[in-house]
Design an enzyme around this catalytic site. Sequence first.
Site, PDB file in Angstrom:
ATOM      1  N   ALA A   1      -9.990  32.629 -13.589  1.00 25.12           N
ATOM      2  CA  ALA A   1      -9.080  33.591 -13.693  1.00 25.12           C
ATOM      3  C   ALA A   1      -8.536  34.113 -15.012  1.00 25.12           C
ATOM      4  O   ALA A   1      -8.777  35.114 -15.530  1.00 25.12           O
ATOM      5  CB  ALA A   1      -7.810  33.311 -12.666  1.00 25.12           C
TER       6      ALA A   1
ATOM      7  N   GLU B   1      -6.988  27.467  -4.407  1.00 24.44           N
ATOM      8  CA  GLU B   1      -7.228  27.677  -5.859  1.00 24.44           C
ATOM      9  C   GLU B   1      -8.063  26.720  -6.693  1.00 24.44           C
ATOM     10  O   GLU B   1      -7.576  26.415  -7.689  1.00 24.44           O
ATOM     11  CB  GLU B   1      -5.910  27.830  -6.534  1.00 24.44           C
ATOM     12  CG  GLU B   1      -5.636  28.529  -7.759  1.00 24.44           C
ATOM     13  CD  GLU B   1      -4.116  28.513  -8.409  1.00 24.44           C
ATOM     14  OE1 GLU B   1      -3.264  28.030  -7.639  1.00 24.44           O
ATOM     15  OE2 GLU B   1      -4.064  28.929  -9.331  1.00 24.44           O
TER      16      GLU B   1
ATOM     17  N   HIS C   1      -9.747  31.447  -1.923  1.00 19.96           N
ATOM     18  CA  HIS C   1      -9.395  31.377  -3.449  1.00 19.96           C
ATOM     19  C   HIS C   1      -9.922  30.204  -4.302  1.00 19.96           C
ATOM     20  O   HIS C   1      -9.303  29.246  -4.362  1.00 19.96           O
ATOM     21  CB  HIS C   1      -7.770  31.317  -3.485  1.00 19.96           C
ATOM     22  CG  HIS C   1      -7.265  31.720  -4.890  1.00 19.96           C
ATOM     23  ND1 HIS C   1      -5.759  31.952  -5.060  1.00 19.96           N
ATOM     24  CD2 HIS C   1      -7.828  31.946  -6.056  1.00 19.96           C
ATOM     25  CE1 HIS C   1      -5.812  32.178  -6.292  1.00 19.96           C
ATOM     26  NE2 HIS C   1      -6.855  32.155  -7.013  1.00 19.96           N
TER      27      HIS C   1
END
Lengths: 348, 348
Positions: free
Chosen positions: A70, A282, A6
Site C-alpha cells: 500500500a 492486512e 486484505h
Amino acid sequence: MIIDIHGHYTTEPAALHAFRDKQLAALADPGRKPSPDLAIGDEELVKSVQPQLKLQRDRGSDLTIFSPRASGMGHHVGNEAIGHVWSRLSNDLIHRVCTLLPDNFAAVGQLPQFPGAPIDNCIPELERIVRECGFVGVNLNPDPSGGYWKSPPLTDRYWYPIYEKLVELEVPAMIHVTGSCNPAVHFTGAHYINGDTTAFMQLLQGDLFRDFPALKFVIPHGGGAVPFHWGRYRGIAQDMKKPLLTEHLLKNVFFDTCVYHLPGMECMAKVIPVDNILFASELLGAVKGIDPETGHHYDDTRRYIDQLKSLTDADRQKIYEGNARRVYPRLDAQLRARGKAGKAQAVA
Amino acid sequence: MIIDIHGHYTTEPAALHAFRDKQLAALADPGRKPSPDLAIGDEELVKSVQPQLKLQRDRGSDLTIFSPRASGMGHHVGNEAIGHVWSRLSNDLIHRVCTLLPDNFAAVGQLPQFPGAPIDNCIPELERIVRECGFVGVNLNPDPSGGYWKSPPLTDRYWYPIYEKLVELEVPAMIHVTGSCNPAVHFTGAHYINGDTTAFMQLLQGDLFRDFPALKFVIPHGGGAVPFHWGRYRGIAQDMKKPLLTEHLLKNVFFDTCVYHLPGMECMAKVIPVDNILFASELLGAVKGIDPETGHHYDDTRRYIDQLKSLTDADRQKIYEGNARRVYPRLDAQLRARGKAGKAQAVA
C-alpha cells in the site's frame, strides 16, 4: 473456506525496489532510467511469498486477496508518467503471483492515480487488469497527495468515470491511501486510519449510491474510527436529515476486520451488521509483533473473530467467506470455475 | 461532584458572530472594521448559557470546563493579527461567563495560533488568561492550517516554548483542532477525529514526555480512533522499540468520554486505564439528536458510563471528578478555595 480480503505484497523481490530507485533517480538523471524487465523468475516469485503461505497454513486461512504494497503505490511521488509505468509493473507482479498460486491468492490492483490528474487516466489500467489479468478488485486512493487531502471528496463528479467503470466491470474498490509524505501524519498509525474515517464521512455527507447503486467500497482497517464512533456517525447523519446508515451507506460500504485486539473487534461486531464485515488481516507487516497480553501476533485477527460469542456459525461463514464472494463477484466466479462453489446461502 | 471537561460556548450572543463577520469583512474593506466593544450585558450572557445549565440539571452534572466554540477558533482564517484580537475577545467572553456562574463553569481558552507563525506568539495570551483570568487549561491546535496538516508534529521543538509555559503555569492542553477549510475533510465527522488520532500517533513516535514529564495533554472525542485500534498502537510502539504505552504516554496523555454510543464506551473502558479517562460530553451541539435505538440523546455520555458494569464506584468517581482535579490542578485549587475539596483519594 476462509478468505482474507486484505493482503499486500510486502515481500517483493529486491529487483522491484531497485527498479523503483532507478526510476526515481532518473527524474534527476535520465541516464539512470531502468529497464522495465525486472528479470524475476517464477521460482523467485513463489519463494518471495512463502511467508504469506506459512501464515495461511499456521492460521488456517485459504486464500488471500493480494495487492501491491500500500505504501509503495506512492501516487504523490514523481510524475504521472512514471506512475503509469510503476502501476503496470506492480500489477504485473501481482498477476504473476496469483497465476502461479491460484489456490492461495486472488489479485487486486493499484491505479496510476496522480494528484490533480483526471481519474479517467486510470481507466485503461483498470480495464487491463480486470479484463486481461483477472483481477477481482482495485485499490482506490481518496488522497493521492499523500497526506494533504488535495482531491475532491469521493462524492464529487471528479471520480464518476472510475465508478462507472467499476460498476461495468463488477469489481469493488478498497478505499486505501498510500504512504504519507506529510511529516505530521504517520502512514500506518495515522494516515491509513484517517483515510478510512475521512472517506466514510465523505460518503455520509453525500448521496453517491443514489447515482451508483451497484458500486461497492471496502473500507479497510476496520473502517478507521467509524465503528468506535458509530453513535456519532448515526447522530451526524440524523442531524443532516440523511436516511439511517443501514439504508444510506451499508448496501454499498463494507468494512474489513484489520483491528488488532479483541475489544476493538467486539465493538465492531456490536455495531456493524454481519453482512458488512469481511475477514482480513492486512498481512504482512503493518504490525509485526506478538502481543505480550495474549502471546499471539497482533495481526492474527481470526483469533479475535473466533472469540466473539455473539456470532453464530452462519455469521462466521459470512465474515470468512460469504461476504467476500458477494462483494467480489469475480472472485466468486473464479472460485466456482475452480470447483469451489461455497455455501449456497453465502452467495444468495 | 460530576465535572464535564469538554464543553464549548456554542450558544454565543449574535453580537459575537456579527463582530467576526465585520472583522473578516474588514480584510477586504478596512472601513468595516468593528469595535471590540461587543456591548453584551451580563444578563444576556447568563441567558445565553441556559441551554447548558438545563443539560447540567437534566443529566446531573455539576460543572463544565468551558471553552470557545471549537470550529469558531478558525486559526487558519484571515491573518495572525486578527487572530489575536479574536482569541482575546473569545476568551474574555468565556471569562465573563465563568465569573458570573462560577459554580457551573470553569474556563479553558483558545490560543491565537496561525499557520506558520511562531508558537511563541501565543504565550502572552496564555499567560494572560491563566494568570489574570483564572483559566484552568487551554486548547492547542495541532493543525492550525485547518485540515492540511502543515505544522510540524507536536513532538517538534517548534512547540517547545508553549510546553514550557504550560508546565510553568500547571495547566493541561486539550489537543483540539478547529474547523476544516479542506473540502475533503468534514469538521466534526472527520477532522476532529483525525486530529485526535494523528496527535496520538505523533506522540507515540516521539519522546516528548522525556523532555516534559509534567506536561499533560487531553485528547478529546474519546481519543479519535485510538481506543478502537489500541492493539495496533501497542503493536506499532513495540515495532518501534518504544516502551509500553502505559509508560511511554499514559502518564501524560488522557482521553475524554465524548463517544456517543455504549459499544464505543465499552471498548474504551476495556483498554484505557481508568486513571486516564475523564468524563465529557462535548456539549453543546456536535451531535444534537436523540438516538432512536435508546430514546436518549446521543451526547448524554453519562448514561453509557453508568452502564459500564466493569467499573467500581471508585472508578466512576475518578472518571467523573478525581481525574479532572488531577489533570487540571488549577481547577482543583479553585474548587477547594470554594469549599469543594473532593474525595481525598481522587486528588492523591
